[in-house]
Design an enzyme around this catalytic site. Structure first.
Site, PDB file in Angstrom:
ATOM      1  N   PHE A 140       8.001  91.329  41.246  1.00 17.13           N
ATOM      2  CA  PHE A 140       8.330  91.598  39.841  1.00 17.13           C
ATOM      3  C   PHE A 140       7.967  90.361  39.034  1.00 17.13           C
ATOM      4  O   PHE A 140       8.431  89.258  39.328  1.00 17.13           O
ATOM      5  CB  PHE A 140       9.820  91.915  39.662  1.00 17.13           C
ATOM      6  CG  PHE A 140      10.145  92.319  38.249  1.00 17.13           C
ATOM      7  CD1 PHE A 140       9.974  93.628  37.828  1.00 17.13           C
ATOM      8  CD2 PHE A 140      10.567  91.373  37.324  1.00 17.13           C
ATOM      9  CE1 PHE A 140      10.237  93.995  36.505  1.00 17.13           C
ATOM     10  CE2 PHE A 140      10.826  91.737  36.002  1.00 17.13           C
ATOM     11  CZ  PHE A 140      10.660  93.056  35.593  1.00 17.13           C
ATOM     12  N   ASP A 225       6.111  82.069  41.169  1.00 16.42           N
ATOM     13  CA  ASP A 225       7.034  82.571  40.142  1.00 16.42           C
ATOM     14  C   ASP A 225       8.454  82.204  40.569  1.00 16.42           C
ATOM     15  O   ASP A 225       9.024  82.823  41.474  1.00 16.42           O
ATOM     16  CB  ASP A 225       6.858  84.092  40.024  1.00 16.42           C
ATOM     17  CG  ASP A 225       7.779  84.713  38.974  1.00 16.42           C
ATOM     18  OD1 ASP A 225       8.795  84.079  38.614  1.00 16.42           O
ATOM     19  OD2 ASP A 225       7.489  85.839  38.539  1.00 16.42           O
ATOM     20  N   LYS A 254      14.984  82.142  33.090  1.00 15.97           N
ATOM     21  CA  LYS A 254      16.392  82.428  33.418  1.00 15.97           C
ATOM     22  C   LYS A 254      17.360  81.257  33.272  1.00 15.97           C
ATOM     23  O   LYS A 254      17.951  81.085  32.226  1.00 15.97           O
ATOM     24  CB  LYS A 254      16.448  83.028  34.824  1.00 15.97           C
ATOM     25  CG  LYS A 254      15.861  84.453  34.859  1.00 15.97           C
ATOM     26  CD  LYS A 254      16.363  85.227  36.037  1.00 15.97           C
ATOM     27  CE  LYS A 254      15.683  86.559  36.242  1.00 15.97           C
ATOM     28  NZ  LYS A 254      16.248  87.624  35.425  1.00 15.97           N
TER      29      LYS A 254
END
Ligand SMILES: Cc1ncc(COP(=O)(O)O)c(C=O)c1O
Length: 401
Positions: A140, A225, A254
Site C-alpha cells: 500500500f 516506504d 504518519k
C-alpha cells in the site's frame, strides 16, 4: 452514544463523502494511551490514528511546540525560509545516518508520489529510458493515481482506470520474481519493510538484502516506504535499519509530527539533486507549525527511548497473542515487528471482534475479514497489553461459544 455523537453522525451522513465505514464512536479527548468519547467513556487506544500518534495523545512537548508556533506564525509557503523546517530536515537526516536531503509534503501518498517523480527524473540522466517502478503485491503506497498504481492491490485500483503506466508488481519475499522484474526499464524498486495496510506482512531479511543487491547490480534505486514503519514504530528509528540495508530513497509521514499532517521524501544526496527548482513543490509542506511539532516529536521519541519500549512491549504482545492462539485456536498466525503487530483469525470475524473490543473499551483495527492489527502509541506498557489480551481472549471465547 450521546447526543453530540448522534448530531455528528447525522451531519456526517448528509455532508461528508462516505469514503469510510466509521465506527460508532466520537472521540473528543486523548491523553497517552487513553481516549474519551463524547459521554466521557474511556478507551485504550491500540490504533493511534493508524500508527501516527507514536508519543501518545496530547504529549505536552508537542502541544507546547504547536501552540507556541501557532501563536507566532502559521504559514508563508515554501517561497521563504521559516523556523524549524531545516532543523527538522537535519533531525530526519541524522536519524537516517546522514548524506541525504528532505522534501516535505503533507501525507504518505504525497511522499510516495514525490519519490516516483524523483526516480523518473533521476533516471533521465542515470539510466536513460528507465521509468518503471517495481512494487510488491499486497503493498500500500497511497490513494493518489500514481501511488494507487504503485499499490499492489488490484481491488483498490479497478474503478479508477486508466491508472498511470509504469508500474510492475511482484510477490513479496520472492527473490526470483524480483530478480526477473528488474530489467533495463526499471528506475526503482519501492518496498515496505512490513506491509501495513495489506495485512501486516513482514519482508524477510533475505528478501531485503537481495532487493538491495539487485538494485545496485541493475542501476535501479532502492526506495523504502517507511510511512507506517517509521519513527521507532518497529524498534529502530526506521524499520530498514534492522536489516543493514542502505536505501537510496525513504518516504515518511504518519508519526513524524505525532498526528499533524506531514510527509517527507528523503533521498541520497546524488539522487536528491536530480530535482531542481520548479520540478516539485507543495503550498503547505514543511510549514513552521508541523515542523515545530516534528522536532518536538523526534526529541521526545528519543528522550523517552520509545524504540526500545516498542521492541520490548511488541514482543510481549506477540507472545500473548500466541498464547491465545494455543488456548483457543481462534488465532492462526501472529506476526509483526515492534508495536506493529497483526494476527490472522481462523474465521472471517475480524470486524465483529473489533466491534466487541470497542464496546469493551479497547480500540483495535481490522483489515479485511480475517486480520486484526495493533498499532498502539509507543508509550504502551505491558499492563495495557494485559488488558488488551484479556479482552481479546474473552471476545474470542464468546465468538466461538
Ligand atoms: C506504507 C504506507 N504508505 C503510504 C500510505 C499513505 O499515507 P497517507 O494516508 O498519509 O497518504 C500509507 C497509509 O496507510 C502507508 O501505510
Amino acid at each position: 452514544m450521546g447526543e453530540a455523537f448522534e448530531v455528528a453522525r447525522s451531519r456526517d451522513a448528509h455532508c461528508v463523502m462516505q469514503t469510510y465505514a466509521r465506527k460508532p464512536v466520537m472521540f473528543v479527548r486523548g491523553r497517552g494511551m487513553r481516549l474519551s468519547d463524547d459521554e466521557g467513556t474511556e478507551y485504550l487506544d491500540f490504533v493511534s490514528g493508524i500508527g501516527s500518534v507514536n508519543l501518545g495523545h496530547a504529549h505536552p512537548a508537542v502541544t507546547a511546540a504547536i501552540s507556541e508556533q501557532a501563536a507566532k506564525l502559521v504559514h508563508v509557503s515554501n517561497l521563504f525560509y521559516v523556523e524549524h523546517r531545516a532543523e527538522l530536515a537535519c533531525d530526519v537526516v541524522r536519524l537516517l545516518g546522514g548524506g541525504m536531503r528532505v522534501f516535505f509534503a503533507n501525507s504518505g501518498a504525497e511522499a510516495n508520489e514525490g519519490a516516483i517523480k524523483l526516480a523518473r527524473k533521476w533516471a533521465t540522466q542515470a539510466k536513460p529510458g528507465a521509468h518503471t517502478v517495481v512494487t510488491a503485491l499486497e503493498s500500500f503506497h497511497g490513494r493518489t493515481l500514481a501511488t494507487l498504481a504503485a499499490t499492489g492491490q488490484p481491488g483498490k485500483q479497478e474503478a479508477f482506470a486508466p491508472l498511470p503506466a509504469g508500474f510492475k508488481h511482484v510477490p513479496l519475499n520472492d527473490v526470483a520474481a524480483l530478480d526477473a522484474a528488474v530489467d533495463d526499464s526499471v528506475a526503482a524498486v519501492l518496498l515496505e519493510v512490513v506491509q501495513g495496510e495489506g495485512g501486516v506482512w513482514p519482508a524477510s531479511a533475505e528478501y531485503l538484502s537481495a532487493a538491495e543487491r539487485i538494485c545496485r547490480e541493475r542501476g535501479a534505486l532502492l526506495m523504502i516506504d517507511e510511512v507506517q514503519t517509521g519513527f521507532f514504530r518497529t524498534g529502530p528509528a526506521f524499520a530498514h535499519q534492522a536489516f543493514g540495508i542502505s536505501p537510496d530513497v525513504v518516504t515518511l509521514a504518519k508519526a513524524m509530527a505525532n498526528g499533524l499532517p506531514v510527509g517527507a521524501l528523503v533521498a541520497r544526496e546524488e539522487v536528491a539533486t536530480a530535482f531542481v527548482p520548479g520540478d516539485h513543490g507543495s503550498t503547505f509542506g514543511g510549514g513552521p507549525v508541523v515542523c515545530a511539532a516534528g522536532r518536538a516529536t523526534i526529541a521526545a521519541l528519543e528522550a523517552e527511548e520509545l524504540g526500545e519500549n516498542a521492541a520490548r512491549v511488541g514482543a510481549y504482545l506477540q507472545t500473548g497473542l500466541r498464547a491465545i492462539a494455543d488456548e483457543t485456536g481462534a488465532i492462526v498466525d501472529v506476526r509483526g515487528a515492534g508495536l506493529m503487530v497483526g494476527c490472522s483469525l481462523g474465521d472471517p470475524i475480524a470486524a465483529e471482534v473489533a466491534a466487541s473490543m470497542l464496546e469493551r473499551g479497547c480500540v483495535v483495527n481490522h483489515i479485511g475479514a480475517n486480520i486484526l492489527r495493533f498499532l498502539p502509541p509507543l508509550v504502551c506498557g505491558t499492563a495495557e497489553i494485559d488488558t488488551l489480551l484479556a479482552t481479546l481472549s474473552a471476545v474470542l471465547e464468546r465468538a466461538s461459544a
